[in-house]
Design a protein around this motif. Structure first.
Motif, PDB file in Angstrom:
ATOM      1  N   ALA A  69       7.859  11.000  11.437  1.00  0.00           N
ATOM      2  CA  ALA A  69       7.507   9.891  10.552  1.00  0.00           C
ATOM      3  C   ALA A  69       6.669  10.375   9.372  1.00  0.00           C
ATOM      4  CB  ALA A  69       6.706   8.834  11.327  1.00  0.00           C
ATOM      5  N   THR A  70       6.853   9.700   8.237  1.00  0.00           N
ATOM      6  CA  THR A  70       6.054   9.978   7.043  1.00  0.00           C
ATOM      7  C   THR A  70       5.533   8.654   6.493  1.00  0.00           C
ATOM      8  OG1 THR A  70       7.947   9.824   5.531  1.00  0.00           O
ATOM      9  CG2 THR A  70       7.425  12.003   6.429  1.00  0.00           C
ATOM     10  N   ALA A  71       4.431   8.732   5.787  1.00  0.00           N
ATOM     11  CA  ALA A  71       3.864   7.542   5.146  1.00  0.00           C
ATOM     12  C   ALA A  71       3.244   7.935   3.825  1.00  0.00           C
ATOM     13  CB  ALA A  71       2.808   6.896   6.039  1.00  0.00           C
ATOM     14  N   ALA A  72       3.271   6.994   2.886  1.00  0.00           N
ATOM     15  CA  ALA A  72       2.635   7.143   1.578  1.00  0.00           C
ATOM     16  C   ALA A  72       2.192   5.758   1.153  1.00  0.00           C
ATOM     17  CB  ALA A  72       3.610   7.731   0.566  1.00  0.00           C
ATOM     18  N   ILE A  73       1.200   5.687   0.291  1.00  0.00           N
ATOM     19  CA  ILE A  73       0.682   4.392  -0.159  1.00  0.00           C
ATOM     20  C   ILE A  73       0.717   4.334  -1.680  1.00  0.00           C
ATOM     21  CG2 ILE A  73      -1.318   2.836  -0.182  1.00  0.00           C
ATOM     22  CD1 ILE A  73      -2.072   4.012   2.568  1.00  0.00           C
ATOM     23  N   ALA A  74       1.172   3.184  -2.185  1.00  0.00           N
ATOM     24  CA  ALA A  74       1.224   2.937  -3.634  1.00  0.00           C
ATOM     25  C   ALA A  74       0.589   1.609  -3.950  1.00  0.00           C
ATOM     26  CB  ALA A  74       2.673   2.969  -4.128  1.00  0.00           C
ATOM     27  N   GLU A  75       0.068   1.498  -5.188  1.00  0.00           N
ATOM     28  CA  GLU A  75      -0.470   0.233  -5.702  1.00  0.00           C
ATOM     29  C   GLU A  75       0.311  -0.132  -6.954  1.00  0.00           C
ATOM     30  OE1 GLU A  75      -5.131   0.216  -4.359  1.00  0.00           O
ATOM     31  OE2 GLU A  75      -4.639   0.781  -6.401  1.00  0.00           O
ATOM     32  N   GLY A  76       0.596  -1.424  -7.081  1.00  0.00           N
ATOM     33  CA  GLY A  76       1.303  -1.908  -8.255  1.00  0.00           C
ATOM     34  C   GLY A  76       0.759  -3.261  -8.664  1.00  0.00           C
ATOM     35  N   ASP A  77       1.319  -3.798  -9.741  1.00  0.00           N
ATOM     36  CA  ASP A  77       0.845  -5.059 -10.294  1.00  0.00           C
ATOM     37  C   ASP A  77       1.464  -6.302  -9.668  1.00  0.00           C
ATOM     38  OD1 ASP A  77      -0.745  -3.640 -12.017  1.00  0.00           O
ATOM     39  OD2 ASP A  77       0.677  -3.719 -13.681  1.00  0.00           O
TER      40      ASP A  77
END
Length: 122
Positions: free
Chosen positions: A112-120
């Motif tokens: 498993a892999t995970a990443a986090i992003a923020e957007g508008d």
């Protein structure tokens, strides 16, 4: 909006997904989990989403086309056309002006892999 993108192999269990998510920064402040549409109904992901009280955003594979990722996996690139499924799914699901706040991390069992992003997007 803060979204965690998750990529995983068929054999991944909820423990592997949770471990990858925790290594990426954890669930605090997340609005959703995201992955490609074909994997959105996987029991491990559904269990994690239920545990965290988060919706799953299913991203169509063709929606990932052209998404630039911070990390690159040759296997993922060959199979899905992006360098990191987790990063690309997080960026697309986070919406307009999305930026990566935690690049892809891999669970110890490498399923498993995970990443986090923020957007508008709200």
């Amino acid at each position: 909006m803060r979204v965690a993108g998750l990529g995983f192999r068929r054999g991944a269990d909820v423990h592997s997904l949770r471990e990858a998510l925790d290594a990426a920064g954890g669930a605090s402040g997340l609005a959703a989990l995201a992955t490609i549409s074909d994997k959105a109904g996987a029991s491990a992901l559904v269990s994690l989403a239920r545990e965290l009280g988060l919706p799953i955003r299913a991203v169509p594979l063709d929606g990932l086309a052209g998404v630039e990722t911070a990390t690159q996996s040759d296997i993922v690139s060959a199979k899905f056309g992006v360098g990191s499924l987790a990063e690309a799914a997080a960026l697309v699901a986070a919406g307009h002006n999305a930026r990566l706040v935690a690049p892809r991390v891999v669970s110890r069992d490498r399923t498993a892999t995970a990443a986090i992003a923020e957007g508008d997007d709200p």
